[in-house]
Design a protein around this motif. Structure first.
Motif, PDB file in Angstrom:
ATOM      1  N   ILE A   3      -4.399   6.988  35.902  1.00 16.10           N
ATOM      2  CA  ILE A   3      -4.279   7.884  34.464  1.00 16.10           C
ATOM      3  C   ILE A   3      -3.062   8.485  34.546  1.00 16.10           C
ATOM      4  CG2 ILE A   3      -5.010  10.006  33.650  1.00 16.10           C
ATOM      5  CD1 ILE A   3      -7.788   9.828  34.868  1.00 16.10           C
ATOM      6  N   ASN A   4      -2.306   8.309  33.360  1.00 20.02           N
ATOM      7  CA  ASN A   4      -0.777   8.550  33.376  1.00 20.02           C
ATOM      8  C   ASN A   4      -0.779   9.001  31.958  1.00 20.02           C
ATOM      9  OD1 ASN A   4       1.789   8.428  33.219  1.00 20.02           O
ATOM     10  ND2 ASN A   4       2.169   6.192  33.325  1.00 20.02           N
ATOM     11  N   LYS A   5      -0.295  10.515  31.982  1.00 25.36           N
ATOM     12  CA  LYS A   5      -0.678  11.548  30.827  1.00 25.36           C
ATOM     13  C   LYS A   5       0.300  12.488  30.742  1.00 25.36           C
ATOM     14  CE  LYS A   5      -2.755  12.989  26.960  1.00 25.36           C
ATOM     15  NZ  LYS A   5      -2.479  12.529  25.780  1.00 25.36           N
ATOM     16  N   THR A  21       5.948  13.511  25.673  1.00 25.99           N
ATOM     17  CA  THR A  21       5.599  12.026  25.342  1.00 25.99           C
ATOM     18  C   THR A  21       6.030  11.066  26.588  1.00 25.99           C
ATOM     19  OG1 THR A  21       7.818  11.918  24.123  1.00 25.99           O
ATOM     20  CG2 THR A  21       5.866  12.407  22.975  1.00 25.99           C
ATOM     21  N   LYS A  22       6.429  11.758  27.728  1.00 28.19           N
ATOM     22  CA  LYS A  22       6.910  10.657  28.901  1.00 28.19           C
ATOM     23  C   LYS A  22       5.684  10.383  29.755  1.00 28.19           C
ATOM     24  CE  LYS A  22      10.567  10.507  30.380  1.00 28.19           C
ATOM     25  NZ  LYS A  22      11.475   9.469  30.310  1.00 28.19           N
ATOM     26  N   THR A  23       5.966   9.127  30.477  1.00 29.03           N
ATOM     27  CA  THR A  23       4.933   8.523  31.438  1.00 29.03           C
ATOM     28  C   THR A  23       5.804   8.293  32.694  1.00 29.03           C
ATOM     29  OG1 THR A  23       5.423   6.397  30.424  1.00 29.03           O
ATOM     30  CG2 THR A  23       3.617   7.500  29.726  1.00 29.03           C
ATOM     31  N   GLN A  82      10.125  19.463  26.948  1.00 29.27           N
ATOM     32  CA  GLN A  82       9.407  19.848  28.316  1.00 29.27           C
ATOM     33  C   GLN A  82       8.469  18.950  28.614  1.00 29.27           C
ATOM     34  OE1 GLN A  82       8.256  23.945  28.216  1.00 29.27           O
ATOM     35  NE2 GLN A  82      10.285  24.881  28.059  1.00 29.27           N
ATOM     36  N   ASN A  83       7.980  18.737  29.671  1.00 36.71           N
ATOM     37  CA  ASN A  83       7.159  17.533  30.124  1.00 36.71           C
ATOM     38  C   ASN A  83       6.176  18.023  31.252  1.00 36.71           C
ATOM     39  OD1 ASN A  83      10.129  15.746  29.812  1.00 36.71           O
ATOM     40  ND2 ASN A  83       8.242  15.178  28.743  1.00 36.71           N
ATOM     41  N   GLY A 139       8.965  19.062  34.202  1.00 38.69           N
ATOM     42  CA  GLY A 139      10.365  19.131  33.828  1.00 38.69           C
ATOM     43  C   GLY A 139      10.659  19.602  32.547  1.00 38.69           C
ATOM     44  N   ASN A 140      12.075  19.760  32.337  1.00 38.54           N
ATOM     45  CA  ASN A 140      12.570  20.213  31.204  1.00 38.54           C
ATOM     46  C   ASN A 140      13.671  19.402  30.749  1.00 38.54           C
ATOM     47  OD1 ASN A 140      13.455  21.562  29.167  1.00 38.54           O
ATOM     48  ND2 ASN A 140      13.367  23.632  30.054  1.00 38.54           N
ATOM     49  N   GLY A 141      13.506  18.698  29.697  1.00 39.92           N
ATOM     50  CA  GLY A 141      14.637  17.745  29.080  1.00 39.92           C
ATOM     51  C   GLY A 141      15.293  18.275  28.254  1.00 39.92           C
ATOM     52  N   THR A 142      15.140  19.637  27.568  1.00 42.14           N
ATOM     53  CA  THR A 142      15.608  20.275  26.278  1.00 42.14           C
ATOM     54  C   THR A 142      16.964  20.504  26.905  1.00 42.14           C
ATOM     55  OG1 THR A 142      14.770  22.364  26.992  1.00 42.14           O
ATOM     56  CG2 THR A 142      13.507  21.237  25.268  1.00 42.14           C
ATOM     57  N   ASP A 143      17.011  21.106  27.797  1.00 39.68           N
ATOM     58  CA  ASP A 143      18.442  21.564  28.454  1.00 39.68           C
ATOM     59  C   ASP A 143      18.786  20.969  29.521  1.00 39.68           C
ATOM     60  OD1 ASP A 143      16.885  22.758  30.020  1.00 39.68           O
ATOM     61  OD2 ASP A 143      17.425  24.892  29.640  1.00 39.68           O
ATOM     62  N   ASN A 144      17.957  19.847  30.148  1.00 43.57           N
ATOM     63  CA  ASN A 144      18.125  19.258  31.478  1.00 43.57           C
ATOM     64  C   ASN A 144      18.179  20.210  32.618  1.00 43.57           C
ATOM     65  OD1 ASN A 144      17.751  16.540  30.150  1.00 43.57           O
ATOM     66  ND2 ASN A 144      20.337  16.333  29.827  1.00 43.57           N
TER      67      ASN A 144
END
Length: 643
Positions: A211-213, A218-220, A242-243, A341-346
């Motif tokens: 299961i990959n969610k 929207t990341k996997t 954010q993930n 994780g947080n990719g909005t500000d890396n």
């Protein structure tokens, strides 16, 4: 009787310069039957004609390649032999010759390679399953032979289990591990269930029962590959969001494992935050919509997750540690790798790579401290696997000595270096000796190998390219040309082995050594490819019939038995032999070597014919031998044996 000779002086025969041109023109004009015996050597144009004819008979792509090779190599081959295509060349080149004519034709043909050349083109490396069979246990085993569980005693038995359908004559090139020290018991993790992500395709989302969610983005987790190894990877770098990405796998039937332990391997890249969590649930129902509502136990603290490097990636995957699953025995559980994780500000984008997610049993296991990779070749004879004494295998030390430090030698280089190697390793071998050398030929492909055969000629080792020059007889019966069925056989190791096996099966196994490749009733030696006629060997192996005889009578008896042995050998090799073809007798010219009481090798020829339908079918034809001596085709020394 006049003989017509045509010689090959260059790449092309200039027929306009042929001094016999007028003769043939007169014969063609006369249109009268003309009987003649000729000798002729095929020229380039003849091979081209045969190549075109073979192309018409080709049924596969490989056939077409071999057909074209007749023209380019100026030689026939085992798929398209000369005896099948020379009659058409004779009909085209000599149309005036008719019934009763004969032609001695000289031509080139590649001999069929021994079957073991194909067998030894690949190396079989023993697997984990094979070692379990070797040790007779799924738990108490090591992936190696040891002094006690040794190759000599154990490998033949193991080969029977691995290759139960192999028949006599099969060779196997085997790579195996060896420990010079005995195995010892320790506590350790015995792998039971393993997920290594090798089923995926790089850059695709991890799937195949995972299961990959991402619960908020929207990341996997994706498959990634490096140096041929597939694994799962996740990072929020530049995701712009954010993930909360969950990678979940179901585990059940833990009650079948005494002490179940969870382990995995991890590698980190560009660390800037702790983003990975490992969790377990025993009430999750497998529906990704219910991930957030299930009860999850965080077991991250049981593992060691690297916090470096901050730039680039770790050098290799590391064991993350283990978690005891004993409290979940009997339950169905789900293990999750949660990436937050947080990719909005890396600010939280550490890359995590995971591999080899494993459930193991914490049990008593066998261990060895050190092993080395070794190679051997075995062949199957009389339904038993035996060390192939006719194959020489290059060792690691040999590669080093030859200057190839990576443990392999390309085939093209081997043709240059191996004659030198053989000259140094076997300085006292005599002319006529044969060595088959098997070796690894590819740095990257551990299964790729080859074998080359070398002959000792005039003191030098030369590679056998299996290109033979034949001088065969063809006859014209009034309607067509056809091949003289005379068979020329130079006895090789496999031929002598036929007689060795016959003695073991029909006389007495004690008449040969423990190596299984010789017998001293007739004297056949597959190892040396000769007949050993020494009287000392008859005494050593208690060969009957020599009691009370003088030395001269004993020597005479060895020759009588050698002749008898040849009739048996031919009967074993040619069980469907015929005595004549189209009214012409079929003779078998047998070329063989002896090792005699003066410790010297001698070479002889015998001519045989099938004369009866009961075994042995063959009889020596001394009158034909004498006729061939009178014709200058043999010498009296060639046929002087047992007379």
């Amino acid at each position: 009787m006049k003989k017509i000779f045509a010689f090959l002086f260059g790449a092309t025969l200039l027929w306009s310069c042929n001094p016999l041109e007028d003769t043939y023109k007169q014969l063609d004009d006369a249109q009268e039957p003309y009987k003649e015996s000729i000798e002729y050597t095929l020229v380039d144009a003849d091979y081209a004609t045969a190549s075109n004819a073979a192309l018409k008979d080709a049924t596969t792509k490989d056939d077409s390649t071999l057909a074209k090779a007749i023209k380019s190599n100026l030689a026939f081959n085992s798929r398209f032999p000369g005896k099948d295509y020379i009659p058409a060349i004779l009909a085209n080149n000599f149309p005036a010759l008719s019934k009763g004519s004969s032609a001695k034709i000289t031509y080139n043909e590649f001999a069929a390679l021994p079957s073991y050349f194909a067998d030894l083109s690949s190396i079989y490396t023993l697997t984990t399953s094979d070692y379990k069979k070797l040790w007779g246990s799924n738990t108490l085993y090591v992936e190696a032979f040891t002094p006690t569980v040794n190759v000599e005693d154990s490998l033949p038995v193991l080969l029977d289990k691995i290759f139960p359908d192999d028949s006599d004559g099969k060779y196997r090139f085997i790579a195996y591990n060896y420990s010079a020290e005995e195995a010892y018991t320790t506590g350790g993790l015995l792998q039971k269930v393993k997920f290594d992500f090798e089923e995926g395709t790089a850059y695709d989302p991890v799937a195949n029962a995972w299961i990959n969610k991402d619960l908020i983005g929207t990341k996997t987790w994706d498959y990634r590959s490096y140096s041929g190894n597939l694994y799962a990877q996740m990072s929020s770098y530049n995701s712009g969001e954010q993930n909360d990405v969950w990678l979940i796998r179901k585990f059940d039937k833990l009650d079948t494992i005494a002490n179940p332990m969870l382990t995995f391997k991890v590698k980190v890249g560009f660390y800037n935050a702790d983003c990975l969590h490992i969790l377990i649930s025993d009430d999750f129902d497998g529906n990704e919509a219910n991930i957030a509502t299930a009860t999850w136990t965080d077991i991250t603290s049981s593992f060691t997750l690297p916090q470096e490097p901050t730039s680039g990636y770790g050098a290799s995957f590391e064991d993350a540690g283990s978690f005891d699953l004993s409290s979940y025995k009997g339950d169905t559980i789900y293990v999750a790798f949660q990436y937050v994780g947080n990719g909005t500000d890396n600010s939280a984008t550490t890359t995590y790579q995971i591999d080899d997610v494993t459930i193991s049993d914490d049990a008593t296991i066998l261990n060895v401290d050190e092993t080395k990779k070794l190679y051997t070749v075995y062949s199957k004879n009389s339904n038993k696997w035996k060390l192939a004494s006719d194959i020489l295998i290059l060792s690691d030390a040999d590669y080093q000595e030859l200057g190839f430090t990576n443990g392999y030698i390309p085939t093209t280089d081997a043709q240059t270096y191996l004659p030198i190697y053989l000259k140094v390793k076997f300085p006292y071998t005599l002319d006529g000796e044969v060595k088959n050398v098997a070796f690894r030929n590819d740095k990257d492909d551990v299964s790729s190998a080859t074998v080359l055969q070398f002959n000792k000629v005039n003191g030098e080792w030369t590679i056998n390219d299996f290109l033979d020059t034949h001088s065969d007889q063809f006859f014209n019966d009034g309607t067509k040309w056809f091949f003289d069925p005379t068979i020329h056989l130079t006895l090789g190791a496999s031929d002598y082995q036929l007689l060795v096996d016959w003695v073991y099966n029909n006389l007495d196994r004690s008449y040969g050594s423990s190596y299984g490749n010789d017998e001293f009733y007739f004297g056949a030696s597959a190892y040396y490819s000769n007949f050993d006629l020494r009287l000392s060997k008859r005494t050593q192996y208690n060969i009957p019939g020599f009691e009370g005889l003088t030395e001269e009578e004993q020597i005479a008896l060895t020759w009588e038995r050698l002749e008898e042995g040849l009739t048996i050998l031919l009967s074993e090799k040619y069980p469907d032999a015929t005595s004549e073809v189209a009214g012409f007798p079929v003779y078998y010219w047998v070329y063989f070597k002896t090792f005699e009481n003066d410790f010297n090798n001698y070479y002889y020829v015998g001519i045989f014919q099938k004369t009866k339908d009961t075994h042995p079918f063959f009889e020596r034809k001394k009158d034909i031998e004498d006729e061939m001596v009178n014709q200058g085709k043999l010498t009296s020394e060639d046929v002087s044996w047992n007379r």
